[in-house]
Scaffold this motif. Structure first.
Motif, PDB file in Angstrom:
ATOM      1  N   LEU A   1       1.049  -1.292   0.029  1.00 13.69           N
ATOM      2  CA  LEU A   1      -0.188  -0.086   0.363  1.00 13.69           C
ATOM      3  C   LEU A   1       1.193   1.220  -0.029  1.00 13.69           C
ATOM      4  O   LEU A   1       0.803   2.217  -1.062  1.00 13.69           O
ATOM      5  CB  LEU A   1      -1.319  -0.308   0.897  1.00 13.69           C
ATOM      6  CG  LEU A   1      -1.905   1.051   1.222  1.00 13.69           C
ATOM      7  CD1 LEU A   1      -2.379   0.772   0.099  1.00 13.69           C
ATOM      8  CD2 LEU A   1      -2.894   1.165   2.137  1.00 13.69           C
ATOM      9  N   ASN A   2       1.549   0.562   0.491  1.00 17.75           N
ATOM     10  CA  ASN A   2       2.874   2.561   0.927  1.00 17.75           C
ATOM     11  C   ASN A   2       3.477   2.810  -0.594  1.00 17.75           C
ATOM     12  O   ASN A   2       3.519   4.225  -0.909  1.00 17.75           O
ATOM     13  CB  ASN A   2       4.025   2.382   1.658  1.00 17.75           C
ATOM     14  CG  ASN A   2       5.137   2.829   1.963  1.00 17.75           C
ATOM     15  OD1 ASN A   2       5.070   4.045   2.440  1.00 17.75           O
ATOM     16  ND2 ASN A   2       6.012   3.348   1.307  1.00 17.75           N
ATOM     17  N   THR A   3       3.814   1.162  -1.098  1.00 16.72           N
ATOM     18  CA  THR A   3       4.907   1.895  -2.585  1.00 16.72           C
ATOM     19  C   THR A   3       3.354   2.482  -4.047  1.00 16.72           C
ATOM     20  O   THR A   3       3.944   3.244  -4.145  1.00 16.72           O
ATOM     21  CB  THR A   3       4.911   1.056  -2.998  1.00 16.72           C
ATOM     22  OG1 THR A   3       5.660  -0.288  -2.018  1.00 16.72           O
ATOM     23  CG2 THR A   3       5.684   0.072  -4.865  1.00 16.72           C
ATOM     24  N   GLN A   4       2.253   2.159  -3.164  1.00 14.65           N
ATOM     25  CA  GLN A   4       1.152   2.541  -3.723  1.00 14.65           C
ATOM     26  C   GLN A   4       0.490   3.890  -3.922  1.00 14.65           C
ATOM     27  O   GLN A   4       0.558   5.004  -4.613  1.00 14.65           O
ATOM     28  CB  GLN A   4      -0.036   1.930  -4.381  1.00 14.65           C
ATOM     29  CG  GLN A   4       0.062  -0.014  -4.698  1.00 14.65           C
ATOM     30  CD  GLN A   4      -0.885  -0.762  -4.812  1.00 14.65           C
ATOM     31  OE1 GLN A   4      -1.956  -0.282  -3.513  1.00 14.65           O
ATOM     32  NE2 GLN A   4      -0.927  -1.213  -5.608  1.00 14.65           N
ATOM     33  N   LEU A   5       1.294   4.447  -2.664  1.00 10.93           N
ATOM     34  CA  LEU A   5       0.298   5.426  -3.007  1.00 10.93           C
ATOM     35  C   LEU A   5       1.609   7.093  -2.543  1.00 10.93           C
ATOM     36  O   LEU A   5       1.219   8.126  -3.169  1.00 10.93           O
ATOM     37  CB  LEU A   5       0.027   5.647  -1.444  1.00 10.93           C
ATOM     38  CG  LEU A   5      -1.446   5.348  -0.155  1.00 10.93           C
ATOM     39  CD1 LEU A   5      -1.394   5.047   1.016  1.00 10.93           C
ATOM     40  CD2 LEU A   5      -2.239   6.321  -1.074  1.00 10.93           C
ATOM     41  N   THR A   6       2.883   6.403  -2.743  1.00  8.17           N
ATOM     42  CA  THR A   6       4.149   7.000  -2.777  1.00  8.17           C
ATOM     43  C   THR A   6       4.104   7.649  -4.404  1.00  8.17           C
ATOM     44  O   THR A   6       4.791   8.270  -4.555  1.00  8.17           O
ATOM     45  CB  THR A   6       5.110   6.520  -2.739  1.00  8.17           C
ATOM     46  OG1 THR A   6       5.613   5.425  -2.984  1.00  8.17           O
ATOM     47  CG2 THR A   6       5.716   6.405  -1.227  1.00  8.17           C
ATOM     48  N   GLN A   7       2.994   6.796  -5.523  1.00 11.95           N
ATOM     49  CA  GLN A   7       2.985   6.612  -6.634  1.00 11.95           C
ATOM     50  C   GLN A   7       2.102   8.102  -7.068  1.00 11.95           C
ATOM     51  O   GLN A   7       2.060   8.393  -8.409  1.00 11.95           O
ATOM     52  CB  GLN A   7       2.841   5.848  -7.483  1.00 11.95           C
ATOM     53  CG  GLN A   7       4.257   4.236  -7.282  1.00 11.95           C
ATOM     54  CD  GLN A   7       4.018   3.343  -7.816  1.00 11.95           C
ATOM     55  OE1 GLN A   7       2.676   2.598  -8.493  1.00 11.95           O
ATOM     56  NE2 GLN A   7       5.023   2.400  -7.759  1.00 11.95           N
ATOM     57  N   LYS A  13       0.869  15.461   1.161  1.00 16.55           N
ATOM     58  CA  LYS A  13       0.038  14.749   2.181  1.00 16.55           C
ATOM     59  C   LYS A  13       0.617  13.321   2.065  1.00 16.55           C
ATOM     60  O   LYS A  13       0.817  12.758   1.646  1.00 16.55           O
ATOM     61  CB  LYS A  13      -1.482  14.669   1.630  1.00 16.55           C
ATOM     62  CG  LYS A  13      -1.320  16.419   1.729  1.00 16.55           C
ATOM     63  CD  LYS A  13      -3.476  16.298   1.528  1.00 16.55           C
ATOM     64  CE  LYS A  13      -3.556  17.968   1.269  1.00 16.55           C
ATOM     65  NZ  LYS A  13      -4.590  18.299   1.202  1.00 16.55           N
ATOM     66  N   PHE A  14      -0.165  12.913   3.103  1.00 16.35           N
ATOM     67  CA  PHE A  14       0.303  12.007   3.339  1.00 16.35           C
ATOM     68  C   PHE A  14      -0.651  10.497   4.169  1.00 16.35           C
ATOM     69  O   PHE A  14      -2.381  11.327   4.616  1.00 16.35           O
ATOM     70  CB  PHE A  14       1.094  11.433   5.033  1.00 16.35           C
ATOM     71  CG  PHE A  14       1.083  11.481   6.124  1.00 16.35           C
ATOM     72  CD1 PHE A  14       0.828  10.985   7.116  1.00 16.35           C
ATOM     73  CD2 PHE A  14       1.336  13.240   6.215  1.00 16.35           C
ATOM     74  CE1 PHE A  14       0.346  11.714   8.347  1.00 16.35           C
ATOM     75  CE2 PHE A  14       1.267  13.625   7.589  1.00 16.35           C
ATOM     76  CZ  PHE A  14       0.023  12.807   8.420  1.00 16.35           C
ATOM     77  N   ILE A  15      -1.450   9.599   4.645  1.00 16.52           N
ATOM     78  CA  ILE A  15      -2.288   8.886   5.455  1.00 16.52           C
ATOM     79  C   ILE A  15      -1.908   8.202   6.334  1.00 16.52           C
ATOM     80  O   ILE A  15      -0.794   7.614   6.306  1.00 16.52           O
ATOM     81  CB  ILE A  15      -3.067   7.443   3.538  1.00 16.52           C
ATOM     82  CG1 ILE A  15      -3.295   8.401   2.738  1.00 16.52           C
ATOM     83  CG2 ILE A  15      -4.021   6.767   4.942  1.00 16.52           C
ATOM     84  CD1 ILE A  15      -3.541   8.125   1.302  1.00 16.52           C
ATOM     85  N   SER A  16      -2.091   7.756   7.832  1.00 14.67           N
ATOM     86  CA  SER A  16      -2.274   6.976   8.493  1.00 14.67           C
ATOM     87  C   SER A  16      -2.627   6.232   8.480  1.00 14.67           C
ATOM     88  O   SER A  16      -3.976   6.492   7.980  1.00 14.67           O
ATOM     89  CB  SER A  16      -2.309   7.566   9.563  1.00 14.67           C
ATOM     90  OG  SER A  16      -3.573   8.405   9.989  1.00 14.67           O
ATOM     91  N   GLY A  17      -2.473   4.999   8.783  1.00 11.10           N
ATOM     92  CA  GLY A  17      -3.211   3.509   8.577  1.00 11.10           C
ATOM     93  C   GLY A  17      -2.785   2.529   9.728  1.00 11.10           C
ATOM     94  O   GLY A  17      -1.455   2.172  10.571  1.00 11.10           O
ATOM     95  N   MET A  58       2.112   6.747   6.294  1.00 17.45           N
ATOM     96  CA  MET A  58       2.086   5.802   4.408  1.00 17.45           C
ATOM     97  C   MET A  58       1.764   6.531   3.061  1.00 17.45           C
ATOM     98  O   MET A  58       1.107   7.899   3.586  1.00 17.45           O
ATOM     99  CB  MET A  58       1.586   4.702   4.221  1.00 17.45           C
ATOM    100  CG  MET A  58       1.082   3.275   4.936  1.00 17.45           C
ATOM    101  SD  MET A  58       0.061   2.486   5.102  1.00 17.45           S
ATOM    102  CE  MET A  58      -1.778   3.653   5.306  1.00 17.45           C
ATOM    103  N   GLY A  59       2.545   6.531   1.917  1.00 17.44           N
ATOM    104  CA  GLY A  59       2.770   7.865   0.913  1.00 17.44           C
ATOM    105  C   GLY A  59       3.895   8.865   1.285  1.00 17.44           C
ATOM    106  O   GLY A  59       4.411   9.589   0.694  1.00 17.44           O
ATOM    107  N   TRP A  60       4.758   9.480   2.667  1.00 18.38           N
ATOM    108  CA  TRP A  60       5.851   9.978   2.628  1.00 18.38           C
ATOM    109  C   TRP A  60       6.949   9.232   1.440  1.00 18.38           C
ATOM    110  O   TRP A  60       8.174   9.859   1.230  1.00 18.38           O
ATOM    111  CB  TRP A  60       6.433   9.641   3.698  1.00 18.38           C
ATOM    112  CG  TRP A  60       5.451  11.301   4.248  1.00 18.38           C
ATOM    113  CD1 TRP A  60       4.932  12.230   3.794  1.00 18.38           C
ATOM    114  CD2 TRP A  60       5.820  12.189   5.657  1.00 18.38           C
ATOM    115  NE1 TRP A  60       4.574  13.203   4.636  1.00 18.38           N
ATOM    116  CE2 TRP A  60       5.148  12.511   5.755  1.00 18.38           C
ATOM    117  CE3 TRP A  60       6.482  11.699   7.014  1.00 18.38           C
ATOM    118  CZ2 TRP A  60       4.986  12.981   7.140  1.00 18.38           C
ATOM    119  CZ3 TRP A  60       6.668  12.012   8.541  1.00 18.38           C
ATOM    120  CH2 TRP A  60       5.433  13.141   8.136  1.00 18.38           C
TER     121      TRP A  60
END
Length: 151
Positions: A1-7, A13-17, A58-60
């Motif tokens: 999920l993190n890899t997909q969010l960084t794309q 912004k980021f997502i906590s989860g 996630m996403g950073w």
């Protein structure tokens, strides 16, 4: 999920989860991506337990500087687990102060004998009242469950 969010174009912004899984035996596996820790109210103690603090949002980072780690604990029958989004803790009261995660944990602990449904419904009402009825500027979600044990 993190890899997909960084794309994605998250514009800083980021997502906590969080991810957790409860096995029938009561073993709870938990992994946090920058999310508030879970609050565990154990049936046989009076002290609330914060579980699973930390993790990188996630996403950073495409390659986070530390891996997402999984931790475990064992739940016993009657133990309750609560998780909530930052919007609930960061609901702003008149004067700019946040409701706060400490106050959330205290409320949950003080109402541990109430039914789970009552606690979940009344908590949001309580936060809204304390914050003077002001609208929340973020998402507000709380989830709770009680582990019943093997049947």
């Amino acid at each position: 999920l993190n890899t997909q969010l960084t794309q994605l174009e998250l514009n800083g912004k980021f997502i906590s989860g969080l991810f957790f899984r409860i096995k029938p035996s009561g073993e709870m596996l938990y992994c946090s991506g920058g999310h508030f820790p879970a609050v565990i109210l154990r049936r046989n103690t009076r002290e609330p337990e914060l579980f699973g603090e930390g993790g990188i949002p996630m996403g950073w980072f495409a390659d986070p500087p530390e891996p997402y780690s999984q931790i475990t604990t064992r739940l016993n029958p009657g133990d309750r687990v609560y998780v909530f989004t930052d919007g609930l803790a960061e609901w702003e009261a008149p004067g700019g102060a946040y409701f706060g995660s400490e106050r959330l944990v205290r409320y949950l602990n003080e109402h541990r004998e109430a039914s789970l449904d009552t606690v979940l419904e009344d908590l949001v009402k309580h936060v809204r009242e304390v914050c003077g009825g002001l609208p929340c500027g973020d998402d507000v979600t709380i989830f709770g469950f009680e582990y019943k044990g093997l049947s």
